[in-house]
Design a protein around this motif. Structure first.
Motif, PDB file in Angstrom:
ATOM      1  N   ALA A   2     -46.861  20.055 -33.970  1.00 26.47           N
ATOM      2  CA  ALA A   2     -47.192  20.999 -32.898  1.00 26.47           C
ATOM      3  C   ALA A   2     -45.948  21.763 -32.467  1.00 26.47           C
ATOM      4  CB  ALA A   2     -47.811  20.263 -31.718  1.00 26.47           C
ATOM      5  N   GLY A   3     -44.818  21.073 -32.444  1.00 31.70           N
ATOM      6  CA  GLY A   3     -43.556  21.739 -32.127  1.00 31.70           C
ATOM      7  C   GLY A   3     -43.178  22.761 -33.175  1.00 31.70           C
ATOM      8  N   HIS A   4     -43.399  22.418 -34.445  1.00 32.52           N
ATOM      9  CA  HIS A   4     -43.092  23.372 -35.517  1.00 32.52           C
ATOM     10  C   HIS A   4     -43.990  24.605 -35.419  1.00 32.52           C
ATOM     11  CE1 HIS A   4     -40.348  20.556 -37.214  1.00 32.52           C
ATOM     12  NE2 HIS A   4     -41.257  19.721 -37.656  1.00 32.52           N
ATOM     13  N   HIS A   5     -45.245  24.386 -35.078  1.00 37.63           N
ATOM     14  CA  HIS A   5     -46.174  25.513 -34.970  1.00 37.63           C
ATOM     15  C   HIS A   5     -45.793  26.410 -33.797  1.00 37.63           C
ATOM     16  CE1 HIS A   5     -49.949  27.768 -34.669  1.00 37.63           C
ATOM     17  NE2 HIS A   5     -50.128  27.434 -35.933  1.00 37.63           N
ATOM     18  N   GLU A   6     -45.425  25.804 -32.679  1.00 35.70           N
ATOM     19  CA  GLU A   6     -44.986  26.602 -31.531  1.00 35.70           C
ATOM     20  C   GLU A   6     -43.685  27.340 -31.865  1.00 35.70           C
ATOM     21  OE1 GLU A   6     -45.727  28.047 -27.654  1.00 35.70           O
ATOM     22  OE2 GLU A   6     -46.960  26.892 -29.068  1.00 35.70           O
ATOM     23  N   GLY A   7     -42.838  26.685 -32.646  1.00 38.08           N
ATOM     24  CA  GLY A   7     -41.600  27.327 -33.080  1.00 38.08           C
ATOM     25  C   GLY A   7     -41.859  28.563 -33.921  1.00 38.08           C
ATOM     26  N   MET A   8     -42.945  28.551 -34.680  1.00 35.56           N
ATOM     27  CA  MET A   8     -43.325  29.723 -35.472  1.00 35.56           C
ATOM     28  C   MET A   8     -43.610  30.920 -34.569  1.00 35.56           C
ATOM     29  SD  MET A   8     -46.594  30.254 -37.989  1.00 35.56           S
ATOM     30  CE  MET A   8     -47.681  30.538 -36.575  1.00 35.56           C
ATOM     31  N   LYS A   9     -44.247  30.663 -33.434  1.00 34.62           N
ATOM     32  CA  LYS A   9     -44.517  31.745 -32.479  1.00 34.62           C
ATOM     33  C   LYS A   9     -43.206  32.287 -31.906  1.00 34.62           C
ATOM     34  CE  LYS A   9     -48.836  29.478 -31.086  1.00 34.62           C
ATOM     35  NZ  LYS A   9     -49.565  28.842 -29.961  1.00 34.62           N
ATOM     36  N   THR A  10     -42.245  31.392 -31.708  1.00 34.68           N
ATOM     37  CA  THR A  10     -40.939  31.826 -31.221  1.00 34.68           C
ATOM     38  C   THR A  10     -40.250  32.710 -32.244  1.00 34.68           C
ATOM     39  OG1 THR A  10     -40.722  29.797 -29.919  1.00 34.68           O
ATOM     40  CG2 THR A  10     -38.706  31.032 -30.339  1.00 34.68           C
ATOM     41  N   VAL A  11     -40.400  32.384 -33.529  1.00 36.38           N
ATOM     42  CA  VAL A  11     -39.843  33.234 -34.588  1.00 36.38           C
ATOM     43  C   VAL A  11     -40.349  34.661 -34.410  1.00 36.38           C
ATOM     44  CG1 VAL A  11     -39.928  33.739 -37.068  1.00 36.38           C
ATOM     45  CG2 VAL A  11     -39.469  31.407 -36.276  1.00 36.38           C
ATOM     46  N   HIS A  12     -41.636  34.798 -34.130  1.00 32.85           N
ATOM     47  CA  HIS A  12     -42.222  36.129 -34.007  1.00 32.85           C
ATOM     48  C   HIS A  12     -41.621  36.903 -32.837  1.00 32.85           C
ATOM     49  CE1 HIS A  12     -44.996  39.409 -33.857  1.00 32.85           C
ATOM     50  NE2 HIS A  12     -45.497  39.032 -32.701  1.00 32.85           N
ATOM     51  N   LYS A  13     -41.557  36.290 -31.675  1.00 39.35           N
ATOM     52  CA  LYS A  13     -41.078  37.045 -30.513  1.00 39.35           C
ATOM     53  C   LYS A  13     -39.579  37.319 -30.589  1.00 39.35           C
ATOM     54  CE  LYS A  13     -40.998  32.935 -27.496  1.00 39.35           C
ATOM     55  NZ  LYS A  13     -41.694  32.296 -26.348  1.00 39.35           N
ATOM     56  N   ILE A  14     -38.805  36.402 -31.186  1.00 34.35           N
ATOM     57  CA  ILE A  14     -37.364  36.629 -31.309  1.00 34.35           C
ATOM     58  C   ILE A  14     -37.089  37.698 -32.357  1.00 34.35           C
ATOM     59  CG2 ILE A  14     -35.186  35.570 -32.026  1.00 34.35           C
ATOM     60  CD1 ILE A  14     -36.167  34.880 -29.149  1.00 34.35           C
ATOM     61  N   THR A  15     -37.846  37.694 -33.441  1.00 34.31           N
ATOM     62  CA  THR A  15     -37.696  38.744 -34.452  1.00 34.31           C
ATOM     63  C   THR A  15     -38.010  40.108 -33.857  1.00 34.31           C
ATOM     64  OG1 THR A  15     -38.289  37.220 -36.248  1.00 34.31           O
ATOM     65  CG2 THR A  15     -38.536  39.578 -36.689  1.00 34.31           C
ATOM     66  N   ARG A  16     -39.089  40.185 -33.123  1.00 33.65           N
ATOM     67  CA  ARG A  16     -39.500  41.447 -32.506  1.00 33.65           C
ATOM     68  C   ARG A  16     -38.430  41.942 -31.533  1.00 33.65           C
ATOM     69  NH1 ARG A  16     -45.012  41.071 -29.352  1.00 33.65           N
ATOM     70  NH2 ARG A  16     -43.700  39.599 -28.208  1.00 33.65           N
ATOM     71  N   PHE A  17     -37.866  41.016 -30.744  1.00 31.29           N
ATOM     72  CA  PHE A  17     -36.865  41.407 -29.751  1.00 31.29           C
ATOM     73  C   PHE A  17     -35.543  41.793 -30.417  1.00 31.29           C
ATOM     74  CE2 PHE A  17     -33.961  40.539 -26.108  1.00 31.29           C
ATOM     75  CZ  PHE A  17     -34.546  41.396 -25.192  1.00 31.29           C
ATOM     76  N   ALA A  18     -35.145  41.059 -31.457  1.00 29.47           N
ATOM     77  CA  ALA A  18     -33.925  41.408 -32.192  1.00 29.47           C
ATOM     78  C   ALA A  18     -34.040  42.802 -32.792  1.00 29.47           C
ATOM     79  CB  ALA A  18     -33.654  40.375 -33.290  1.00 29.47           C
ATOM     80  N   ASN A  19     -35.221  43.123 -33.270  1.00 29.51           N
ATOM     81  CA  ASN A  19     -35.460  44.453 -33.814  1.00 29.51           C
ATOM     82  C   ASN A  19     -35.320  45.520 -32.731  1.00 29.51           C
ATOM     83  OD1 ASN A  19     -36.127  46.185 -35.964  1.00 29.51           O
ATOM     84  ND2 ASN A  19     -38.283  46.194 -35.392  1.00 29.51           N
ATOM     85  N   GLU A  20     -35.838  45.235 -31.544  1.00 30.13           N
ATOM     86  CA  GLU A  20     -35.724  46.165 -30.427  1.00 30.13           C
ATOM     87  C   GLU A  20     -34.257  46.358 -30.012  1.00 30.13           C
ATOM     88  OE1 GLU A  20     -37.985  48.029 -28.795  1.00 30.13           O
ATOM     89  OE2 GLU A  20     -39.484  47.413 -30.271  1.00 30.13           O
ATOM     90  N   LEU A  21     -33.474  45.291 -30.087  1.00 29.41           N
ATOM     91  CA  LEU A  21     -32.066  45.365 -29.721  1.00 29.41           C
ATOM     92  C   LEU A  21     -31.262  46.219 -30.703  1.00 29.41           C
ATOM     93  CD1 LEU A  21     -31.448  41.658 -28.682  1.00 29.41           C
ATOM     94  CD2 LEU A  21     -30.924  43.637 -27.245  1.00 29.41           C
ATOM     95  N   GLY A  22     -31.704  46.274 -31.944  1.00 23.60           N
ATOM     96  CA  GLY A  22     -30.963  47.005 -32.958  1.00 23.60           C
ATOM     97  C   GLY A  22     -30.123  46.124 -33.858  1.00 23.60           C
ATOM     98  N   VAL A  23     -30.397  44.814 -33.846  1.00 22.27           N
ATOM     99  CA  VAL A  23     -29.745  43.898 -34.787  1.00 22.27           C
ATOM    100  C   VAL A  23     -30.172  44.280 -36.207  1.00 22.27           C
ATOM    101  CG1 VAL A  23     -29.609  41.484 -35.536  1.00 22.27           C
ATOM    102  CG2 VAL A  23     -29.632  42.043 -33.092  1.00 22.27           C
ATOM    103  N   LYS A  24     -29.240  44.265 -37.149  1.00 22.34           N
ATOM    104  CA  LYS A  24     -29.545  44.706 -38.506  1.00 22.34           C
ATOM    105  C   LYS A  24     -30.061  43.581 -39.399  1.00 22.34           C
ATOM    106  CE  LYS A  24     -26.283  48.559 -38.411  1.00 22.34           C
ATOM    107  NZ  LYS A  24     -25.049  49.135 -38.999  1.00 22.34           N
ATOM    108  N   ALA A  25     -29.620  42.357 -39.144  1.00 22.70           N
ATOM    109  CA  ALA A  25     -30.070  41.219 -39.956  1.00 22.70           C
ATOM    110  C   ALA A  25     -30.196  39.991 -39.073  1.00 22.70           C
ATOM    111  CB  ALA A  25     -29.102  40.943 -41.106  1.00 22.70           C
ATOM    112  N   LEU A  26     -31.280  39.256 -39.265  1.00 21.24           N
ATOM    113  CA  LEU A  26     -31.544  38.022 -38.516  1.00 21.24           C
ATOM    114  C   LEU A  26     -31.855  36.928 -39.531  1.00 21.24           C
ATOM    115  CD1 LEU A  26     -32.079  36.565 -35.781  1.00 21.24           C
ATOM    116  CD2 LEU A  26     -34.476  37.288 -36.014  1.00 21.24           C
TER     117      LEU A  26
END
Length: 260
Positions: free
Chosen positions: A54-78
């Motif tokens: 369950a923790g791994h699955h919730e962590g997958m959702k975190t991957v999505h929101k952090i990726t989206r936010f890093a993209n908004e920030l202008g990070v080039k590689a994550l």
């Protein structure tokens, strides 16, 4: 109980105060390449009397929101440390679940990744992964190969020592074939042989969950990276956590060995 927990939840909009800080951060030097050791999924689940998966699955959702936010920030590689070469030692049920997550994540979010111009890549021993995991990664690679925005780079079945051993083998083969001479081998050449050789130099490493170690992750690449450790478990890591790490990075004086 687990099935109910795994149901997809709607994602709230970011508060105006956070958006204001995001815009301010974008005016300052941004780390081009951020790597994260995503740690604490199991302990997060244990606190809630849930199975580790369950923790791994919730962590997958975190991957999505952090990726989206890093993209908004202008990070080039994550680069996200998703599964190490040592993680095969975990119980088979947990490993099998982890090997299914890339397929679930990419099936769920690939349309958005394409829309947001994100390019999916992977470092690690691809051939040793299960066929269904390979297929999910390969499909995402092909679907996003023309994108030129954020590179979302999964470190999957990755170990830095193995990477360096393979670099040594590759250089040895080139030398035996007389394709290079000893004087051709310098830091830039070695770096070009790494799995991350085509990515920007690593600027910032973040590790969650309170552990303060590198766990065989990108040892060469971390030579001059800034390090950030947080007690927050990965499933609880959110956009504000990432922004705080970026803001702290922007306050640091990076001297790269020079006086200052």
């Amino acid at each position: 109980m687990l099935d109910k927990f795994l149901l997809k939840k709607s994602e709230p909009a970011l508060p105006d105060s956070l958006l204001k800080r995001l815009n301010e951060a974008r005016k300052k030097p941004m780390p081009n390449h951020v790597a994260i050791i995503m740690d604490g999924n199991g302990r997060w689940a244990k606190q809630r009397n849930l199975p580790r998966v369950a923790g791994h699955h919730e962590g997958m959702k975190t991957v999505h929101k952090i990726t989206r936010f890093a993209n908004e920030l202008g990070v080039k590689a994550l680069t996200l440390y998703a599964f190490s070469t040592e993680n095969w030692k975990r119980p088979k049920f947990e490993v099998d679940f982890l090997m299914k997550l890339p397929g679930e994540y990419l099936t769920t979010y690939l349309p958005e990744l394409i829309e947001k111009n994100v390019k999916v890549e992977m470092i690690g021993d691809f051939e040793a992964l299960p066929k269904h995991t390979q297929q999910a990664i390969e499909n995402a690679r092909k679907a996003t190969e023309q994108n030129d925005g954020l590179v979302l780079n999964f470190a999957l079945n990755y170990g830095s020592r193995l990477e360096l051993v393979n670099v040594v083998k590759h250089i040895s083969e080139l030398a035996v074939a007389q394709q290079i001479a000893p004087e051709d081998i310098d830091e830039a050449f070695v770096e070009s042989c790494l799995m991350t050789g085509h990515l920007p130099e690593l600027d910032l490493l973040i590790r969650t969950s309170g552990e303060v170690r590198l766990s065989n992750f990108m040892l060469w690449q971390l030579a001059y990276a800034e390090l950030a450790f947080t007690n927050v478990y990965w499933p609880d890591y959110n956009e504000e956590c990432l922004l705080e790490a970026i803001e702290d990075f922007q306050l640091r004086n990076r001297r790269f060995g020079s006086l200052g």
